[in-house]
Design a protein around this motif. Sequence first.
Motif, PDB file in Angstrom:
ATOM      1  N   UNK A  41      38.704  29.035  35.900  1.00 49.94           N
ATOM      2  CA  UNK A  41      39.062  27.901  36.765  1.00 49.94           C
ATOM      3  C   UNK A  41      38.312  27.975  38.095  1.00 49.94           C
ATOM      4  N   UNK A  42      38.286  29.151  38.686  1.00 44.91           N
ATOM      5  CA  UNK A  42      37.590  29.309  39.967  1.00 44.91           C
ATOM      6  C   UNK A  42      36.081  29.209  39.807  1.00 44.91           C
ATOM      7  N   UNK A  43      35.542  29.816  38.750  1.00 41.64           N
ATOM      8  CA  UNK A  43      34.102  29.714  38.505  1.00 41.64           C
ATOM      9  C   UNK A  43      33.695  28.256  38.309  1.00 41.64           C
ATOM     10  N   UNK A  44      34.529  27.514  37.605  1.00 38.86           N
ATOM     11  CA  UNK A  44      34.218  26.111  37.324  1.00 38.86           C
ATOM     12  C   UNK A  44      34.274  25.272  38.590  1.00 38.86           C
ATOM     13  N   UNK A  45      35.143  25.653  39.516  1.00 34.65           N
ATOM     14  CA  UNK A  45      35.326  24.890  40.754  1.00 34.65           C
ATOM     15  C   UNK A  45      34.321  25.284  41.826  1.00 34.65           C
ATOM     16  N   UNK A  46      34.095  26.596  41.973  1.00 34.12           N
ATOM     17  CA  UNK A  46      33.306  27.087  43.097  1.00 34.12           C
ATOM     18  C   UNK A  46      31.967  27.692  42.702  1.00 34.12           C
ATOM     19  N   UNK A  47      31.821  28.055  41.424  1.00 33.06           N
ATOM     20  CA  UNK A  47      30.661  28.815  41.003  1.00 33.06           C
ATOM     21  C   UNK A  47      30.964  30.297  41.061  1.00 33.06           C
ATOM     22  N   UNK A  48      30.226  31.068  40.290  1.00 34.25           N
ATOM     23  CA  UNK A  48      30.493  32.507  40.205  1.00 34.25           C
ATOM     24  C   UNK A  48      30.186  33.201  41.528  1.00 34.25           C
ATOM     25  N   UNK A  49      29.037  32.904  42.138  1.00 39.90           N
ATOM     26  CA  UNK A  49      28.626  33.590  43.359  1.00 39.90           C
ATOM     27  C   UNK A  49      29.617  33.377  44.496  1.00 39.90           C
ATOM     28  N   UNK A  50      30.200  32.200  44.568  1.00 42.46           N
ATOM     29  CA  UNK A  50      31.116  31.872  45.670  1.00 42.46           C
ATOM     30  C   UNK A  50      32.545  32.298  45.409  1.00 42.46           C
ATOM     31  N   UNK A  51      32.821  32.851  44.238  1.00 45.45           N
ATOM     32  CA  UNK A  51      34.175  33.304  43.885  1.00 45.45           C
ATOM     33  C   UNK A  51      34.262  34.808  44.036  1.00 45.45           C
ATOM     34  N   UNK A  52      35.256  35.277  44.757  1.00 48.93           N
ATOM     35  CA  UNK A  52      35.421  36.712  44.965  1.00 48.93           C
ATOM     36  C   UNK A  52      36.462  37.276  44.014  1.00 48.93           C
ATOM     37  N   UNK A  53      36.389  38.581  43.817  1.00 49.47           N
ATOM     38  CA  UNK A  53      37.395  39.258  43.005  1.00 49.47           C
ATOM     39  C   UNK A  53      38.779  39.112  43.631  1.00 49.47           C
ATOM     40  N   UNK A  54      38.832  39.109  44.964  1.00 52.71           N
ATOM     41  CA  UNK A  54      40.101  38.936  45.655  1.00 52.71           C
ATOM     42  C   UNK A  54      40.736  37.598  45.323  1.00 52.71           C
ATOM     43  N   UNK A  55      39.921  36.560  45.218  1.00 57.54           N
ATOM     44  CA  UNK A  55      40.449  35.228  44.881  1.00 57.54           C
ATOM     45  C   UNK A  55      40.980  35.190  43.448  1.00 57.54           C
ATOM     46  N   UNK A  56      40.254  35.804  42.545  1.00 61.17           N
ATOM     47  CA  UNK A  56      40.703  35.844  41.147  1.00 61.17           C
ATOM     48  C   UNK A  56      42.023  36.600  41.045  1.00 61.17           C
ATOM     49  N   UNK A  57      42.087  37.750  41.691  1.00 64.52           N
ATOM     50  CA  UNK A  57      43.309  38.556  41.637  1.00 64.52           C
ATOM     51  C   UNK A  57      44.493  37.797  42.221  1.00 64.52           C
ATOM     52  N   UNK A  58      44.285  37.149  43.369  1.00 63.56           N
ATOM     53  CA  UNK A  58      45.375  36.402  43.998  1.00 63.56           C
ATOM     54  C   UNK A  58      45.846  35.264  43.103  1.00 63.56           C
ATOM     55  N   UNK A  59      44.903  34.563  42.480  1.00 65.56           N
ATOM     56  CA  UNK A  59      45.265  33.447  41.603  1.00 65.56           C
ATOM     57  C   UNK A  59      46.038  33.933  40.389  1.00 65.56           C
ATOM     58  N   UNK A  60      45.724  35.144  39.915  1.00 64.56           N
ATOM     59  CA  UNK A  60      46.400  35.713  38.746  1.00 64.56           C
ATOM     60  C   UNK A  60      47.693  36.428  39.128  1.00 64.56           C
ATOM     61  N   UNK A  61      47.969  36.550  40.432  1.00 61.80           N
ATOM     62  CA  UNK A  61      49.196  37.189  40.879  1.00 61.80           C
ATOM     63  C   UNK A  61      49.191  38.702  40.772  1.00 61.80           C
ATOM     64  N   UNK A  62      48.013  39.303  40.915  1.00 59.75           N
ATOM     65  CA  UNK A  62      47.887  40.760  40.826  1.00 59.75           C
ATOM     66  C   UNK A  62      47.080  41.268  42.008  1.00 59.75           C
ATOM     67  N   UNK A  63      46.995  42.570  42.144  1.00 58.75           N
ATOM     68  CA  UNK A  63      46.169  43.168  43.188  1.00 58.75           C
ATOM     69  C   UNK A  63      44.729  43.307  42.701  1.00 58.75           C
ATOM     70  N   UNK A  64      43.823  43.450  43.655  1.00 58.01           N
ATOM     71  CA  UNK A  64      42.423  43.664  43.287  1.00 58.01           C
ATOM     72  C   UNK A  64      42.277  44.985  42.526  1.00 58.01           C
ATOM     73  N   UNK A  65      43.057  45.967  42.936  1.00 60.60           N
ATOM     74  CA  UNK A  65      43.015  47.259  42.246  1.00 60.60           C
ATOM     75  C   UNK A  65      43.375  47.100  40.769  1.00 60.60           C
ATOM     76  N   UNK A  66      44.389  46.284  40.493  1.00 60.78           N
ATOM     77  CA  UNK A  66      44.767  46.022  39.101  1.00 60.78           C
ATOM     78  C   UNK A  66      43.647  45.298  38.363  1.00 60.78           C
ATOM     79  N   UNK A  67      43.017  44.357  39.034  1.00 60.95           N
ATOM     80  CA  UNK A  67      41.893  43.631  38.420  1.00 60.95           C
ATOM     81  C   UNK A  67      40.811  44.601  37.968  1.00 60.95           C
ATOM     82  N   UNK A  68      40.468  45.549  38.830  1.00 56.61           N
ATOM     83  CA  UNK A  68      39.397  46.490  38.494  1.00 56.61           C
ATOM     84  C   UNK A  68      39.818  47.469  37.415  1.00 56.61           C
ATOM     85  N   UNK A  69      41.111  47.662  37.218  1.00 55.58           N
ATOM     86  CA  UNK A  69      41.557  48.509  36.112  1.00 55.58           C
ATOM     87  C   UNK A  69      41.303  47.846  34.760  1.00 55.58           C
TER      88      UNK A  69
END
Length: 222
Positions: A41-69
Motif C-alpha cells: 500500500x505504501x509502495x503504491x502510494x509513495x514509491x519504494x524509495x520514499x517509504x521507510x521501514x518505520x512507516x511500514x512497521x507503524x502501519x502494520x502496528x509493530x516495532x521496527x525491530x519486529x519488522x527486521x526479525x
Amino acid sequence: MSGEQDDAGAAPRTIRQAGRPPLTERRKAEIRREIARQAVRLFNTKGVAATSAEEIAAAAGISVRTLWRHFPNKEHCVLPLLNEPLGVTIQAVLRWHPGHDAAELVDAMEHGAEEAVAADKMGNDIPALLDLVRLTRTEPGLRLVWIRSRDEAEQMLADALARRAGLTAPDLTVRVHAAVMNSALQAAMEHYAFHTSPTAGDPAALRKMIRDALLIAAHGLS
C-alpha cells in the motif's frame, strides 16, 4: 541459568523465563501478511524509495525491530503475498494423481485457490498482489524480489513434481516441466495485472487466466 537443583541428584527444575509468550506459527504468518499488505500500500502510494521501514512497521502496528526479525530489508516485506499462491500450487501438485492429465492438476489448483479465498487466507490479498506485480515494472528492487521468488518457486515445483513421480530428486524432464509451469504462472499473473485496471480486478477472472495459461503450457504434460 535454565534450571535449579531441587535435591541432590534430582533432575533440574526448569524456571520459566518472564516475558512475552512465544508467537505461534499462525500468528507469525498473520503478522507477515499484514506487513506485506501495508508495504505494498505504501509502495503504491509513495514509491519504494520514499517509504521507510518505520512507516511500514507503524502501519502494520509493530516495532521496527519486529519488522527486521521477519525481513532483511523493506523490499522483501512483500514476499508473503508472492508465497501464498505458490503454496496452493504445491499442494495441488502433490495431490495430482500419476497418470492423470494436466487438466486434473489445474482443477486441483483452482479448487485450492477457492478454498483459500473462502477461508480468507488469500482472497483479500489478491488486489494487493496485483498491485505488487504492477509495481515490479517500475521498481527495480521489487522486480528483483519477484524474480527471486519465481526462482525459488521453480525449485519447489521441481521437488513436488519429483515426489509425485517417485523420484528422489528432479531429473531433466521434471526440471523442464517445472520451468514451464512456473513461467506459465508468471506470465498469467503479469498479463492479468498489466492489462487490468487496479479498480477492476476480479479473482475469478484471474484464476481463469491462470488456468488457461497452465493448460496452454501443459500440452503433452502428464
